[in-house]
Design a protein around this motif. Sequence first.
Motif, PDB file in Angstrom:
ATOM      1  N   ILE A   1       0.813  -1.217   0.000  1.00 19.78           N
ATOM      2  CA  ILE A   1       0.000   0.000   0.000  1.00 19.78           C
ATOM      3  C   ILE A   1       0.854   1.278   0.000  1.00 19.78           C
ATOM      4  O   ILE A   1       0.514   2.259  -0.670  1.00 19.78           O
ATOM      5  CB  ILE A   1      -1.012  -0.013   1.183  1.00 19.78           C
ATOM      6  CG1 ILE A   1      -2.013   1.130   1.073  1.00 19.78           C
ATOM      7  CG2 ILE A   1      -0.319   0.022   2.532  1.00 19.78           C
ATOM      8  CD1 ILE A   1      -3.099   0.886   0.089  1.00 19.78           C
ATOM      9  N   ILE A   2       1.981   1.263   0.707  1.00 17.15           N
ATOM     10  CA  ILE A   2       2.780   2.498   0.792  1.00 17.15           C
ATOM     11  C   ILE A   2       3.405   2.857  -0.565  1.00 17.15           C
ATOM     12  O   ILE A   2       3.224   3.973  -1.047  1.00 17.15           O
ATOM     13  CB  ILE A   2       3.828   2.394   1.921  1.00 17.15           C
ATOM     14  CG1 ILE A   2       3.099   2.365   3.278  1.00 17.15           C
ATOM     15  CG2 ILE A   2       4.809   3.558   1.876  1.00 17.15           C
ATOM     16  CD1 ILE A   2       4.000   2.068   4.460  1.00 17.15           C
TER      17      ILE A   2
ATOM     18  N   LEU B   1       3.394   5.933  -5.651  1.00 15.47           N
ATOM     19  CA  LEU B   1       3.287   5.815  -7.107  1.00 15.47           C
ATOM     20  C   LEU B   1       2.101   6.639  -7.621  1.00 15.47           C
ATOM     21  O   LEU B   1       2.247   7.477  -8.525  1.00 15.47           O
ATOM     22  CB  LEU B   1       3.103   4.338  -7.472  1.00 15.47           C
ATOM     23  CG  LEU B   1       3.344   3.918  -8.910  1.00 15.47           C
ATOM     24  CD1 LEU B   1       4.803   4.087  -9.274  1.00 15.47           C
ATOM     25  CD2 LEU B   1       2.936   2.452  -9.104  1.00 15.47           C
ATOM     26  N   TYR B   2       0.954   6.434  -7.026  1.00 17.53           N
ATOM     27  CA  TYR B   2      -0.250   7.170  -7.443  1.00 17.53           C
ATOM     28  C   TYR B   2      -0.072   8.658  -7.199  1.00 17.53           C
ATOM     29  O   TYR B   2      -0.532   9.494  -7.976  1.00 17.53           O
ATOM     30  CB  TYR B   2      -1.489   6.668  -6.687  1.00 17.53           C
ATOM     31  CG  TYR B   2      -1.854   5.231  -6.950  1.00 17.53           C
ATOM     32  CD1 TYR B   2      -1.549   4.618  -8.162  1.00 17.53           C
ATOM     33  CD2 TYR B   2      -2.525   4.471  -5.992  1.00 17.53           C
ATOM     34  CE1 TYR B   2      -1.889   3.303  -8.401  1.00 17.53           C
ATOM     35  CE2 TYR B   2      -2.876   3.157  -6.223  1.00 17.53           C
ATOM     36  CZ  TYR B   2      -2.552   2.571  -7.428  1.00 17.53           C
ATOM     37  OH  TYR B   2      -2.890   1.271  -7.661  1.00 17.53           O
ATOM     38  N   ASN B   3       0.591   8.967  -6.104  1.00 17.23           N
ATOM     39  CA  ASN B   3       0.833  10.362  -5.776  1.00 17.23           C
ATOM     40  C   ASN B   3       1.668  11.029  -6.861  1.00 17.23           C
ATOM     41  O   ASN B   3       1.381  12.139  -7.297  1.00 17.23           O
ATOM     42  CB  ASN B   3       1.538  10.433  -4.416  1.00 17.23           C
ATOM     43  CG  ASN B   3       1.521  11.828  -3.845  1.00 17.23           C
ATOM     44  OD1 ASN B   3       0.606  12.613  -4.134  1.00 17.23           O
ATOM     45  ND2 ASN B   3       2.526  12.168  -3.053  1.00 17.23           N
ATOM     46  N   SER B   4       2.694  10.305  -7.349  1.00 18.75           N
ATOM     47  CA  SER B   4       3.546  10.892  -8.380  1.00 18.75           C
ATOM     48  C   SER B   4       2.813  11.019  -9.715  1.00 18.75           C
ATOM     49  O   SER B   4       3.154  11.850 -10.540  1.00 18.75           O
ATOM     50  CB  SER B   4       4.830  10.072  -8.541  1.00 18.75           C
ATOM     51  OG  SER B   4       4.517   8.805  -9.046  1.00 18.75           O
TER      52      SER B   4
ATOM     53  N   PHE C   1       0.745  -6.927 -12.695  1.00 23.35           N
ATOM     54  CA  PHE C   1       1.603  -7.633 -11.741  1.00 23.35           C
ATOM     55  C   PHE C   1       2.929  -6.894 -11.556  1.00 23.35           C
ATOM     56  O   PHE C   1       3.366  -6.644 -10.450  1.00 23.35           O
ATOM     57  CB  PHE C   1       1.840  -9.076 -12.208  1.00 23.35           C
ATOM     58  CG  PHE C   1       2.932  -9.761 -11.434  1.00 23.35           C
ATOM     59  CD1 PHE C   1       2.737 -10.096 -10.105  1.00 23.35           C
ATOM     60  CD2 PHE C   1       4.154 -10.037 -12.025  1.00 23.35           C
ATOM     61  CE1 PHE C   1       3.740 -10.703  -9.374  1.00 23.35           C
ATOM     62  CE2 PHE C   1       5.165 -10.637 -11.307  1.00 23.35           C
ATOM     63  CZ  PHE C   1       4.958 -10.978  -9.978  1.00 23.35           C
ATOM     64  N   ALA C   2       3.531  -6.524 -12.687  1.00 21.65           N
ATOM     65  CA  ALA C   2       4.845  -5.876 -12.619  1.00 21.65           C
ATOM     66  C   ALA C   2       4.764  -4.521 -11.920  1.00 21.65           C
ATOM     67  O   ALA C   2       5.561  -4.223 -11.035  1.00 21.65           O
ATOM     68  CB  ALA C   2       5.424  -5.722 -14.023  1.00 21.65           C
ATOM     69  N   VAL C   3       3.777  -3.701 -12.311  1.00 22.86           N
ATOM     70  CA  VAL C   3       3.765  -2.315 -11.849  1.00 22.86           C
ATOM     71  C   VAL C   3       3.057  -2.164 -10.493  1.00 22.86           C
ATOM     72  O   VAL C   3       3.489  -1.382  -9.662  1.00 22.86           O
ATOM     73  CB  VAL C   3       3.088  -1.402 -12.902  1.00 22.86           C
ATOM     74  CG1 VAL C   3       3.059   0.043 -12.419  1.00 22.86           C
ATOM     75  CG2 VAL C   3       3.817  -1.514 -14.226  1.00 22.86           C
ATOM     76  N   LEU C   4       1.986  -2.911 -10.284  1.00 21.89           N
ATOM     77  CA  LEU C   4       1.177  -2.674  -9.083  1.00 21.89           C
ATOM     78  C   LEU C   4       1.325  -3.752  -8.009  1.00 21.89           C
ATOM     79  O   LEU C   4       0.733  -3.649  -6.949  1.00 21.89           O
ATOM     80  CB  LEU C   4      -0.305  -2.535  -9.465  1.00 21.89           C
ATOM     81  CG  LEU C   4      -0.635  -1.335 -10.351  1.00 21.89           C
ATOM     82  CD1 LEU C   4      -2.116  -1.300 -10.685  1.00 21.89           C
ATOM     83  CD2 LEU C   4      -0.220  -0.035  -9.676  1.00 21.89           C
ATOM     84  N   GLN C   5       2.098  -4.800  -8.304  1.00 19.28           N
ATOM     85  CA  GLN C   5       2.308  -5.800  -7.268  1.00 19.28           C
ATOM     86  C   GLN C   5       3.797  -6.023  -6.998  1.00 19.28           C
ATOM     87  O   GLN C   5       4.256  -5.835  -5.881  1.00 19.28           O
ATOM     88  CB  GLN C   5       1.593  -7.110  -7.642  1.00 19.28           C
ATOM     89  CG  GLN C   5       0.078  -6.938  -7.557  1.00 19.28           C
ATOM     90  CD  GLN C   5      -0.706  -8.148  -7.984  1.00 19.28           C
ATOM     91  OE1 GLN C   5      -0.388  -8.788  -8.976  1.00 19.28           O
ATOM     92  NE2 GLN C   5      -1.754  -8.456  -7.238  1.00 19.28           N
ATOM     93  N   LEU C   6       4.528  -6.402  -8.056  1.00 21.44           N
ATOM     94  CA  LEU C   6       5.946  -6.707  -7.845  1.00 21.44           C
ATOM     95  C   LEU C   6       6.742  -5.469  -7.450  1.00 21.44           C
ATOM     96  O   LEU C   6       7.492  -5.467  -6.474  1.00 21.44           O
ATOM     97  CB  LEU C   6       6.532  -7.362  -9.100  1.00 21.44           C
ATOM     98  CG  LEU C   6       7.957  -7.876  -8.943  1.00 21.44           C
ATOM     99  CD1 LEU C   6       8.022  -8.968  -7.893  1.00 21.44           C
ATOM    100  CD2 LEU C   6       8.502  -8.377 -10.275  1.00 21.44           C
TER     101      LEU C   6
END
Lengths: 282, 303
Positions: A127-128, A133-136, B29-34
């Motif tokens: 989550i952090i 990421l979303y913030n950027s 998977f790559a961007v939002l999990q890994l």
Amino acid sequence: MGKEMKKMSGMVVQYLIIAIIGIFLLYPIIWMFFATFKTNEEIFGSIKLLPSKFSLQYYIEGWKGRGNISYTQFFINTFKLVIPTVFLTVASCALVAYGFARFKFPGKKILFTVLIATLMLPNAVIIIPRYTLYNSFGWINSYLPFYVPALLACYPFFVFMLIQFMRGLPKELDQSAYIDGCGTLRTFVQILLPLMKPALFSAGLFQFLWTYNDYFNSLIFINSVSKYPISLALKLSLDSESVVVWGRMMAMSFVAVLPVMLLFFFAQKYFVEGIATTGIKG
Amino acid sequence: MVNKKAKIRKYKKRDYQAFLYLLPWLVGFAVLQLYPFITSLYYSFTDYKISVAPNFIGLKNYTKLFTQDPEFWNSLKVTLLYTLYTVPGKLLMALAVAVFLNRDIKGINLIRTLYYIPSLFGGSVAIAILWKILFVDNGVINAMLNTVGLPSLQWWGSTKLALRTICMLEIWQFGSSMVMFLAALKNVQKELYEAASIDGAGKIRMFFKITIPHITPIIFFNLIMQTIQAFQNFTSAFVITKGGPLKSTYVLGMKLYTEAFSYFKMGYGSAISWVIFTLIMTVTLILFRSSSAWVYYEDSGDF
């Protein structure tokens, strides 16, 4: 005592136990409904279930919300957040499930293992960085943090569920479609998707339920009241009043759970069967 | 040579289209999990705050957490207790009720539906608020206790009870596990029971020797999923007790939220998230390791 009598009394005991468990499970919800008509004096220190009078006062007062933002807006926000998320989830997860269930490709075993592993990836641990990421990207305080993971099939539970369902559909269907000259996409859309309706529906319902109830992610990603979904609005009402009018609080809480209950009663078959089938092969 | 040829033919041209369908997930998977997974590990070794770029500080976050932070050990204890109460509590309840309902009962579908209702509200703020008021000092639960001659309890005021009252909310939602158990129970072949009763086995013996082994895969699946959920619990504690009284319901999920999203200490928060992850992994691994001894599969599950 005759055998019949014994059987009868067994039946009575059985239904009695069922009723007791039922009351234990449902009483809180029933109490909640009647509490929406009660004053604080009636709610506290009393076991009476029924209110002294039925008046919609608390619903009307509560619906006004906070400042100039009413529950109409909170509901619109909720559906703006939830509905696209549900459709994106179902569409993307079905595509990915098709890829896994109907093709033999190099690296399949590894990728499938990865998928199963992500089933156990706790939200807390990602989550952090997701937030930063979303913030950027400038996505904080928008619904994109909900849409994008849905679009990118980041719900391994549903992918897995749909794979399991698709494995139950005969492969000959695909073969004959290929022979008839269908490409893979057409085979998927025209042959398999119609047969997957119950599973797609189940997946959609569960995603609706989970996204609708979810509080943690909304709390983190949404920060202006005008974009609050209901869960955040309720917490805001709870915290912002110095003396909580509990009848009003219950009225808005009841309104908040109502869509879920209605959906459940109209589509309970899919809920109960969906949950029963997903677990079986796991 | 022959082997090699066979290998080349293994995949048809069409099969490579699979990657097209997998594309959303591969990117996701790559961007939002890994990426977040690895990054949070990296953050946990830095002093990253939302406004300040991360500096590597080695194990400092972890040493601070384990040796200087008075809240941490308490939060860890609370989280473990919460998991220990809710997961077995919920599953035993679900199993008991499922076994009880697994017979010819008229109206079983309606019963199943009604029992399922509390499970609709997992993590719901509205229901957390309801729970808060039901168990408040002068609330309806205490009024009920008084009418049958029992004293009131400080459900939320007592450091001993508050966590358990929250656990009750979770256990109350056993319906979804129950539905899964019911479906599994139905799949146990009737012939097995017939054969066993011809051999003179009693009901209790049949339960432990036939029923339980056949539903172990579902028990296992539920055990894992519920444990993962329980270790991350946040909403009920945050909404109802705000972690109190005296931090007795201050679960790790709340600690993570407070450090990372109230104080924006992302590095420190990440360290907490890795503690949660390690806990989950440890328990899951133990469960998997032990599964060969007690989980019974009829097929090997290949496809």
